[in-house]
Scaffold this active site. Sequence first.
Site, PDB file in Angstrom:
ATOM      1  N   ASN A 122      -8.400  26.171   3.483  1.00  0.00           N
ATOM      2  CA  ASN A 122      -8.960  27.388   2.874  1.00  0.00           C
ATOM      3  C   ASN A 122      -8.950  27.315   1.343  1.00  0.00           C
ATOM      4  OD1 ASN A 122      -6.290  27.719   2.220  1.00  0.00           O
ATOM      5  ND2 ASN A 122      -5.961  29.573   3.426  1.00  0.00           N
ATOM      6  N   GLU A 141      -2.269  30.954  -1.709  1.00  0.00           N
ATOM      7  CA  GLU A 141      -3.347  31.204  -0.757  1.00  0.00           C
ATOM      8  C   GLU A 141      -4.512  31.935  -1.441  1.00  0.00           C
ATOM      9  OE1 GLU A 141      -3.361  29.862   2.104  1.00  0.00           O
ATOM     10  OE2 GLU A 141      -1.675  30.384   3.401  1.00  0.00           O
ATOM     11  N   ASP A 143       6.309  23.402  -3.062  1.00  0.00           N
ATOM     12  CA  ASP A 143       6.419  24.520  -2.124  1.00  0.00           C
ATOM     13  C   ASP A 143       7.377  24.138  -0.998  1.00  0.00           C
ATOM     14  OD1 ASP A 143       4.770  22.599  -0.978  1.00  0.00           O
ATOM     15  OD2 ASP A 143       2.985  23.849  -0.971  1.00  0.00           O
ATOM     16  N   HIS A 177      -6.320  26.456  -0.574  1.00  0.00           N
ATOM     17  CA  HIS A 177      -5.058  26.765  -1.258  1.00  0.00           C
ATOM     18  C   HIS A 177      -4.512  25.553  -2.005  1.00  0.00           C
ATOM     19  CE1 HIS A 177      -2.650  25.871   2.691  1.00  0.00           C
ATOM     20  NE2 HIS A 177      -2.525  24.834   1.890  1.00  0.00           N
TER      21      HIS A 177
END
Length: 240
Positions: A139, A146, A75, A141
Amino acid sequence: MKNAAEQMQVRANAEEVATAVAACLVADLRAILAGGGIAQVVFPTGMTPVRTYEQLAVVHRQALPWSRVHLCQMDEYLGLSPTDPRKFSLFLQKHLVAPLGCQLRPLRGAESDEEMRVYEQEIIQAGGLDLVLYGVGVNGHLGFNEPGSSFSSPSRRVQLHQSTRDHIDTRAGEAPSEAVTLGLAVLNAARRARVIALGSQKRRAIAAGLLHPPSVDMPLSSLQHHHDLRVFVDVAACPA
Ligand code: GLP
């Protein structure tokens, strides 16, 4: 096949996790490279794997023909200058390419869905991913997939969630709002999946991602049915 909880290895502290992950990666790469070809891999950015990468460079530098390890980018933030220290390409250069001599398949400024599809196709045409080491967002991810990402999501441009932006070190400026990421489809098709998570901030994601039924609200849970999964956590990240 073992379930995800049985794949979890708990170590006393971050240093012992780094030692175990580095040894695991070297064993994986040795097996992959034994065929004489290349190993196409994805290793994450973030604070979590830094000590693992130091161990690869210091302890395992001579253990492998690292030039045959081809590193793909998981990413990248958008909207940063090429020299911004938060760029993931610079992180990978600093922690893996320079010390080990592996090859980087750079994103070359890809910003759109179409450019990310091209990058993904290049990876697939080169044989797909042999090995992915995943970090985990607070969270849950994976990369920048996400919560809400389809488990078959393509590589694409994404908006970062506020909880992700809150976690970004903002000393170098405002937290980026957009990024590009490899999708869960190409990442999770990797022949070997390894996960590293450290600290109490990750405990909720590890519990929801590995011990509860899979849900698109928890991207980590997309790995529950991976056929070759190993998860390394310290005591603080381990659900009670
Ligand atoms: C970013 C990266 C992820 C990484 C995560 C965790 O969001 N896109 O690939 O796993 O950070 O970062 P840290 O290890 O610093 O908690």
